[in-house]
Design a protein around this motif. Structure first.
Motif, mmCIF file in Angstrom:
data_model
loop_
_atom_site.group_PDB
_atom_site.id
_atom_site.type_symbol
_atom_site.label_atom_id
_atom_site.label_comp_id
_atom_site.label_asym_id
_atom_site.label_seq_id
_atom_site.Cartn_x
_atom_site.Cartn_y
_atom_site.Cartn_z
ATOM 1 N N LYS A 25 0.804 -1.210 0.000
ATOM 2 C CA LYS A 25 0.000 0.000 0.000
ATOM 3 C C LYS A 25 0.842 1.267 0.000
ATOM 4 C CE LYS A 25 -4.298 -1.753 2.029
ATOM 5 N NZ LYS A 25 -5.242 -1.664 3.183
ATOM 6 N N LYS A 26 2.153 1.123 0.236
ATOM 7 C CA LYS A 26 3.027 2.296 0.216
ATOM 8 C C LYS A 26 3.006 2.942 -1.157
ATOM 9 C CE LYS A 26 6.611 1.803 3.736
ATOM 10 N NZ LYS A 26 8.063 1.740 3.966
ATOM 11 N N GLN A 27 2.903 4.252 -1.173
ATOM 12 C CA GLN A 27 2.973 4.957 -2.453
ATOM 13 C C GLN A 27 4.385 4.893 -3.009
ATOM 14 O OE1 GLN A 27 0.970 8.838 -1.232
ATOM 15 N NE2 GLN A 27 0.194 8.593 -3.308
ATOM 16 N N VAL A 42 18.948 12.464 1.077
ATOM 17 C CA VAL A 42 17.725 13.274 1.024
ATOM 18 C C VAL A 42 16.546 12.409 0.589
ATOM 19 C CG1 VAL A 42 16.587 15.243 -0.084
ATOM 20 C CG2 VAL A 42 18.989 15.418 0.586
ATOM 21 N N VAL A 43 16.779 11.533 -0.379
ATOM 22 C CA VAL A 43 15.722 10.622 -0.841
ATOM 23 C C VAL A 43 15.279 9.706 0.300
ATOM 24 C CG1 VAL A 43 15.215 8.667 -2.360
ATOM 25 C CG2 VAL A 43 16.420 10.662 -3.256
ATOM 26 N N LYS A 44 16.242 9.161 1.029
ATOM 27 C CA LYS A 44 15.906 8.254 2.140
ATOM 28 C C LYS A 44 15.128 8.984 3.228
ATOM 29 C CE LYS A 44 19.674 4.928 1.525
ATOM 30 N NZ LYS A 44 20.919 4.353 2.099
ATOM 31 N N GLU A 47 11.570 9.317 2.085
ATOM 32 C CA GLU A 47 10.865 8.040 2.184
ATOM 33 C C GLU A 47 10.406 7.772 3.611
ATOM 34 O OE1 GLU A 47 12.830 5.256 -1.306
ATOM 35 O OE2 GLU A 47 13.928 5.480 0.588
ATOM 36 N N GLU A 48 11.263 8.069 4.569
ATOM 37 C CA GLU A 48 10.927 7.832 5.973
ATOM 38 C C GLU A 48 9.820 8.768 6.442
ATOM 39 O OE1 GLU A 48 14.489 8.117 8.243
ATOM 40 O OE2 GLU A 48 15.446 6.392 7.250
ATOM 41 N N GLU A 49 9.929 10.038 6.091
ATOM 42 C CA GLU A 49 8.950 11.013 6.566
ATOM 43 C C GLU A 49 7.571 10.805 5.951
ATOM 44 O OE1 GLU A 49 8.289 15.867 6.560
ATOM 45 O OE2 GLU A 49 10.316 15.050 6.810
ATOM 46 N N LYS A 53 8.049 4.967 -1.114
ATOM 47 C CA LYS A 53 9.236 4.489 -1.799
ATOM 48 C C LYS A 53 9.515 5.389 -2.987
ATOM 49 C CE LYS A 53 12.538 1.622 -3.096
ATOM 50 N NZ LYS A 53 13.796 1.548 -2.322
ATOM 51 N N VAL A 54 10.761 5.829 -3.135
ATOM 52 C CA VAL A 54 11.154 6.650 -4.279
ATOM 53 C C VAL A 54 12.035 5.807 -5.194
ATOM 54 C CG1 VAL A 54 12.364 8.716 -5.072
ATOM 55 C CG2 VAL A 54 11.061 8.782 -2.937
ATOM 56 N N VAL A 55 11.634 5.706 -6.439
ATOM 57 C CA VAL A 55 12.415 4.981 -7.445
ATOM 58 C C VAL A 55 13.011 5.999 -8.399
ATOM 59 C CG1 VAL A 55 12.348 3.306 -9.319
ATOM 60 C CG2 VAL A 55 10.933 2.951 -7.277
#
Length: 349
Positions: A25-27, A42-44, A47-49, A53-55
Motif C-alpha cells: 500500500k506504500k505509495q 535526502v531521498v531516504k 521516504e521515511e517522513e 518508496k522513491v524509485v
C-alpha cells in the motif's frame, strides 16, 4: 505445546501478511532525473517522513529524456527534471500538470532573480527551479603563468594555448559564448549577429582548439594534455585530485556572462501522484535539504538562498556571476540555423 506452536505460527503468518499488505500500500514516487543529481540521503529521509518508496531512473541528456517520454515512457514516471528549453517544449505539448500550490510551502525560498529569467513560467505553475548553472573556463595554472591571459571568452583566441585547448561539443554553448563576448543574446535570432559570432569562432578560436569534446575534457585536463577547457566546473574538479585544486585549476565564468541552464522539477501530466510529487519538490527545497545537494557538487547557492547557512563546503565559483549569465531559450525552428552553422564550424576544426 503443539497447539501453542500452531497458534504462534498462524499469528506470525497473519502479521507477515499484514506487513506485506502494508508494503504494497506504500505509495511509490517515480523520479526521472539526471545522473547522480539527487542526494541519496535526502531521498531516504523523504521516504521515511512520508512512508513511501522513491524509485530513481537516470538519463544523460534532455534528448534522451524527451524521446523516452514521447515514445510511451510518460506513464512510467511522476517527476522529471528538464532544462529550460525542454520545459518550454513540454509545456507547449501539454505534457505537464500544475504543481499543487498548497503543498508547495517553500515557494518563497526560490530566488526572485532566478524567476526573473524564467520567462516561460515565472509563477512556477509547472516548473520549480532545481539548479541554475553555467559552463565556464578552466586554465591549468601549472602550465600557464598567472596573469598571462585574459579572462573573457576570447581567451580561445590566445595562441599560447594552440593545440592545448578544447571547447564543448555543444553548439548552443560554443556559439553562445561568442555571442556573449560580442554583447549579444545567446538566443539571438538575428542573422547578422549570429554570423559575426560564428566568424569569430571559426576565424579566431578554432585555430587554437584541438577538439570539441563534451565528455573527456576533464581527464585530459587532469593529465596536463589540455591547458584550457570550456566546460562544467564539476567535471574538471571531479578529475583533478582535491589536494591539487588550488595549485592547478583557475576556473572562472567570464564577466561577459554566457549561456546558462536551469533544470527544473516538473510533474508529468500522466502522474497519478501529483500531491506526493509536490511534497517531494517542497522537501528538496527545505534549505537544510537543498544544502546537501549543493555540498555534494560544491555548487554555489543561487536558487535557494536560505540553504547557504547550512552548507559545509566552499563552492567552485561565486554565485554572483550567475546574474550575468543568460538562459538558452527554446529557439523553435530557428534552432536549425544554429545547427547548420555549427556543422561548418566543426568541419573547419
Amino acid at each position: 505445546m503443539k497447539i501453542t506452536s500452531k497458534i504462534i505460527f498462524a499469528v506470525s503468518l497473519v502479521i507477515a501478511a499484514m506487513g506485506l499488505v502494508s508494503c504494497e500500500k506504500k505509495q511509490v514516487l517515480k523520479l526521472y532525473s539526471w545522473t547522480y543529481y539527487t542526494p541519496t540521503d535526502v531521498v531516504k529521509a523523504f521516504e521515511e517522513e512520508f512512508d513511501c518508496k522513491v524509485v530513481v531512473t537516470e538519463y544523460d541528456s534532455n534528448e534522451t529524456m524527451f524521446n523516452k517520454l514521447v515514445n510511451g515512457g510518460a506513464k512510467s514516471f511522476d517527476i522529471v527534471v528538464p532544462s529550460q528549453d525542454y520545459v518550454s517544449i513540454m509545456m507547449a505539448k501539454n505534457m505537464l500538470q500544475p504543481i499543487v500550490q498548497e503543498k508547495f510551502t517553500n515557494k518563497n525560498k526560490i530566488n526572485p532573480k532566478v524567476l526573473e529569467k524564467v520567462t516561460y513560467d515565472p509563477t512556477m505553475t509547472y516548473a520549480v527551479p532545481y539548479y541554475f548553472g553555467a559552463a565556464g573556463i578552466s586554465v591549468n595554472k601549472k602550465k600557464v603563468p598567472a596573469g598571462s591571459y585574459e579572462k573573457t571568452w576570447n581567451i580561445f583566441a590566445d595562441s599560447q594555448f594552440k593545440g592545448k585547448a578544447s571547447m564543448m561539443d555543444d553548439y548552443r554553448e560554443v556559439i553562445g559564448d561568442a555571442l556573449a563576448y560580442q554583447g549579444k543574446s545567446v538566443s539571438t535570432k538575428n542573422d547578422a549577429e549570429l554570423k559575426a559570432a560564428v566568424d569569430l569562432v571559426k576565424g579566431k578560436w578554432v585555430p587554437n582548439i584541438v577538439k570539441f569534446d563534451a565528455e573527456g575534457f576533464g581527464k585530459d585536463f587532469a593529465r596536463g594534455d589540455l591547458w584550457l577547457c570550456q566546460g562544467y566546473a564539476e567535471v574538471i574538479y571531479g578529475e583533478v585530485p582535491e589536494e591539487d585544486w588550488d595549485s592547478t585549476i583557475d576556473f572562472f565564468i567570464p564577466e561577459d556572462g554566457g549561456p546558462s541552464y536551469l533544470d527544473s522539477m516538473c510533474i508529468l501530466k500522466e502522474s497519478k501522484n501529483a500531491e506526493l510529487a509536490t511534497e517531494f519538490i517542497n522537501f528538496i527545497h527545505r534549505p537544510e535539504n537543498y544544502a546537501k545537494f549543493l555540498d555534494f557538487f560544491r555548487f554555489p547557492c543561487y536558487v535557494n538562498l536560505e540553504a547557504e547557512k547550512y552548507m559545509t563546503t566552499k563552492p567552485m565559483y561565486p554565485a554572483e556571476i550567475m546574474e550575468k549569465c543568460e538562459l538558452k531559450n527554446d529557439l523553435g525552428d530557428y534552432l536549425e540555423k544554429y545547427y547548420s552553422l555549427w556543422e561548418k564550424i566543426r568541419i573547419s576544426n
